[in-house]
Design a protein around this motif. Structure first.
Motif, PDB file in Angstrom:
ATOM      1  N   SER A 260      -3.452  47.025  56.436  1.00  0.00           N
ATOM      2  CA  SER A 260      -4.666  46.216  56.545  1.00  0.00           C
ATOM      3  C   SER A 260      -5.118  45.845  55.147  1.00  0.00           C
ATOM      4  N   ILE A 261      -5.818  44.710  55.023  1.00  0.00           N
ATOM      5  CA  ILE A 261      -6.257  44.232  53.709  1.00  0.00           C
ATOM      6  C   ILE A 261      -7.771  44.032  53.731  1.00  0.00           C
ATOM      7  N   TYR A 262      -8.498  44.829  52.950  1.00  0.00           N
ATOM      8  CA  TYR A 262      -9.954  44.658  52.801  1.00  0.00           C
ATOM      9  C   TYR A 262     -10.183  43.786  51.578  1.00  0.00           C
ATOM     10  N   LYS A 263     -10.897  42.663  51.756  1.00  0.00           N
ATOM     11  CA  LYS A 263     -11.063  41.668  50.698  1.00  0.00           C
ATOM     12  C   LYS A 263     -12.473  41.740  50.101  1.00  0.00           C
ATOM     13  N   LEU A 264     -12.539  42.000  48.801  1.00  0.00           N
ATOM     14  CA  LEU A 264     -13.821  41.967  48.096  1.00  0.00           C
ATOM     15  C   LEU A 264     -14.171  40.531  47.715  1.00  0.00           C
ATOM     16  N   THR A 265     -13.165  39.788  47.256  1.00  0.00           N
ATOM     17  CA  THR A 265     -13.288  38.370  46.937  1.00  0.00           C
ATOM     18  C   THR A 265     -12.031  37.682  47.463  1.00  0.00           C
ATOM     19  N   ASP A 266     -11.849  36.410  47.101  1.00  0.00           N
ATOM     20  CA  ASP A 266     -10.637  35.721  47.541  1.00  0.00           C
ATOM     21  C   ASP A 266      -9.382  36.271  46.870  1.00  0.00           C
ATOM     22  N   SER A 267      -9.554  37.046  45.810  1.00  0.00           N
ATOM     23  CA  SER A 267      -8.369  37.514  45.080  1.00  0.00           C
ATOM     24  C   SER A 267      -8.346  39.011  44.804  1.00  0.00           C
ATOM     25  N   THR A 268      -9.406  39.728  45.160  1.00  0.00           N
ATOM     26  CA  THR A 268      -9.449  41.166  44.885  1.00  0.00           C
ATOM     27  C   THR A 268      -9.718  41.949  46.163  1.00  0.00           C
ATOM     28  N   GLY A 269      -9.393  43.245  46.119  1.00  0.00           N
ATOM     29  CA  GLY A 269      -9.625  44.094  47.274  1.00  0.00           C
ATOM     30  C   GLY A 269      -8.610  45.211  47.356  1.00  0.00           C
ATOM     31  N   TYR A 270      -8.315  45.617  48.590  1.00  0.00           N
ATOM     32  CA  TYR A 270      -7.504  46.810  48.790  1.00  0.00           C
ATOM     33  C   TYR A 270      -6.490  46.610  49.923  1.00  0.00           C
ATOM     34  N   ILE A 271      -5.324  47.218  49.761  1.00  0.00           N
ATOM     35  CA  ILE A 271      -4.295  47.236  50.800  1.00  0.00           C
ATOM     36  C   ILE A 271      -4.211  48.659  51.346  1.00  0.00           C
ATOM     37  N   LEU A 272      -4.493  48.825  52.626  1.00  0.00           N
ATOM     38  CA  LEU A 272      -4.491  50.141  53.263  1.00  0.00           C
ATOM     39  C   LEU A 272      -3.202  50.300  54.074  1.00  0.00           C
ATOM     40  N   VAL A 273      -2.503  51.394  53.853  1.00  0.00           N
ATOM     41  CA  VAL A 273      -1.233  51.641  54.535  1.00  0.00           C
ATOM     42  C   VAL A 273      -1.296  53.005  55.223  1.00  0.00           C
ATOM     43  N   SER A 274      -1.010  53.027  56.515  1.00  0.00           N
ATOM     44  CA  SER A 274      -1.045  54.288  57.253  1.00  0.00           C
ATOM     45  C   SER A 274       0.103  55.208  56.830  1.00  0.00           C
ATOM     46  N   PHE A 284      -4.096  50.899  48.124  1.00  0.00           N
ATOM     47  CA  PHE A 284      -3.555  50.309  46.898  1.00  0.00           C
ATOM     48  C   PHE A 284      -4.400  49.102  46.481  1.00  0.00           C
ATOM     49  N   SER A 285      -4.294  48.745  45.201  1.00  0.00           N
ATOM     50  CA  SER A 285      -4.991  47.552  44.725  1.00  0.00           C
ATOM     51  C   SER A 285      -4.344  46.311  45.326  1.00  0.00           C
ATOM     52  N   ARG A 286      -5.178  45.368  45.722  1.00  0.00           N
ATOM     53  CA  ARG A 286      -4.661  44.107  46.294  1.00  0.00           C
ATOM     54  C   ARG A 286      -4.170  43.175  45.199  1.00  0.00           C
ATOM     55  N   GLU A 287      -4.877  43.134  44.072  1.00  0.00           N
ATOM     56  CA  GLU A 287      -4.623  42.119  43.049  1.00  0.00           C
ATOM     57  C   GLU A 287      -3.607  42.549  41.999  1.00  0.00           C
ATOM     58  N   GLY A 288      -3.116  43.759  42.066  1.00  0.00           N
ATOM     59  CA  GLY A 288      -2.194  44.223  41.047  1.00  0.00           C
ATOM     60  C   GLY A 288      -2.900  44.448  39.724  1.00  0.00           C
ATOM     61  N   THR A 289      -2.148  44.368  38.631  1.00  0.00           N
ATOM     62  CA  THR A 289      -2.724  44.572  37.303  1.00  0.00           C
ATOM     63  C   THR A 289      -2.751  43.248  36.539  1.00  0.00           C
ATOM     64  N   LYS A 290      -3.444  43.249  35.403  1.00  0.00           N
ATOM     65  CA  LYS A 290      -3.498  42.030  34.581  1.00  0.00           C
ATOM     66  C   LYS A 290      -2.105  41.652  34.093  1.00  0.00           C
ATOM     67  N   GLN A 291      -1.316  42.664  33.802  1.00  0.00           N
ATOM     68  CA  GLN A 291       0.030  42.412  33.288  1.00  0.00           C
ATOM     69  C   GLN A 291       0.995  42.005  34.394  1.00  0.00           C
ATOM     70  N   ASN A 292       0.758  42.517  35.593  1.00  0.00           N
ATOM     71  CA  ASN A 292       1.706  42.281  36.678  1.00  0.00           C
ATOM     72  C   ASN A 292       0.954  42.206  38.017  1.00  0.00           C
TER      73      ASN A 292
END
Length: 353
Positions: A260-274, A284-292
């Protein structure tokens, strides 16, 4: 059955200040609502938001059996009998989307995968009326063992309005093409047609691929290659079939399940995995890191009261006085679905919209 105000205020797992990994914590988050049980075996939910009156939003859940059904619940967890679709042939997963043009009108739809018939079954929302002429055949021409036994489903709505069904199955090739993607449209009679547009997706061969999730805004598809990790691809078929990342490859007790994906904005949020074998969700982070942007770091592990959760879904909008910051719905093996408040899952470590 409904449970009110039973959530414990005990703190959840805290991120270590000296490590990138969340510290271990066995504190269990309790649901605020547990649905009435289905007849056989719950598997996967989807949340339909009533935009005119969010308090009347619906939760749709599969009852996985040869005599299965799509159940419809209100936000109090009660079954809405006149909306339940019965007589389905082992419906596995379910997803929904808003505004497919049928008969010239935007129509919200729910799609479930029938494993036994090898068909997608599609219903208009919120009335749950069939718009599929009895079902649409999938994986036509495949002859391998269980190659046509449908499992996962997710719907991608592109920015140009095109809508696609992303469909998985019980078994498939290891060399790519486990997942098939179909363009959805009106067949000219107000019913849905599905046109195959691509085959993609690697598979480890260890167990199976079930859960599929789509991030419409960022244009990505994620799926759980069970006992291996979560794989990421572009959702737009014109961007190619290259795997973009695989994460969650360590720390899971057994199978990787619902995403499931909880969205804080159009590009940020969280990926939930059972993390099914441990009764918890790895977040997990939805947007990854600045570098990757494809580096999805583990941010938190949330233990839940639901047992051996398979499918899940989450929304980020206020629905009523109970779910002010969103709703997270989780399958549990006791034939129910559990409703969690997002702020209870987030705790002190994650943000709340």
């Amino acid at each position: 059955m409904r449970r009110n105000n039973i959530f414990s205020l005990a703190p959840l797992a805290l991120l270590s200040l000296t490590s990138c990994k969340p510290t271990a914590d066995t504190t269990e988050v309790k649901p605020v609502v547990i649905t009435q049980p289905v007849k056989y075996d719950t598997d996967d939910p989807a949340i339909w938001i009533n935009k005119a009156d969010p308090s009347k939003s619906l939760v749709i859940g599969t009852d996985k059996d040869a005599d299965g059904a799509l159940y419809v619940f209100d936000l109090q967890g009660k079954i809405i009998e006149d909306k339940v679709v019965r007589g389905l042939k082992r419906p596995n997963n379910v997803d929904l989307a808003y505004g497919l043009m049928l008969n010239g009108k935007p129509t919200d739809i729910a799609i479930t995968t029938e494993r036994i018939s090898h068909k997608l079954r599609i219903y208009s929302l919120p009335d749950m009326k069939p718009v599929d002429k009895g079902g649409i055949d999938m994986f036509v021409g495949e002859a391998g063992p269980e190659y046509r036994d449908l499992m996962g489903i997710s719907i991608y709505t592109a920015k140009d309005g095109k809508m696609y069904a992303i469909v998985g199955r019980k078994n498939g090739p290891k060399t790519g093409g486990y997942i098939w993607q179909y363009l959805l449209g009106d067949d000219g009679t107000g019913n849905v047609k599905a046109t195959l547009v691509r085959k993609f997706g690697e598979y480890s061969g260890k167990k199976e691929i079930e859960s599929i999730a789509v991030d419409n805004e960022l244009g990505y598809i994620y799926y759980s290659d069970e006992q291996t990790g979560v794989r990421q691809y572009y959702a737009d078929p014109e961007k190619g079939d290259k795997q973009l990342s695989m994460f969650g490859t360590t720390g899971f007790a057994a199978d990787h399940e619902g995403i499931s994906i909880y969205k804080l904005t159009d590009s940020t949020g969280y990926i939930l995995v059972s993390d099914q074998g441990a009764n918890r969700f790895q977040i997990f982070s939805r947007e990854g890191t600045k570098q990757n942007p494809f580096e999805h770091k583990l941010l938190k592990v949330a233990n839940v009261a639901a047992r051996e959760s398979d499918g899940s879904d989450v929304v980020n909008v206020p629905l009523n006085d109970t779910f002010k910051h969103g709703l997270f719905v989780v399958m549990s093996t006791d034939k129910t679905f559990h409703y969690y408040r997002w702020e209870d899952i987030a705790g002190k470590e994650l943000k709340v919209k």
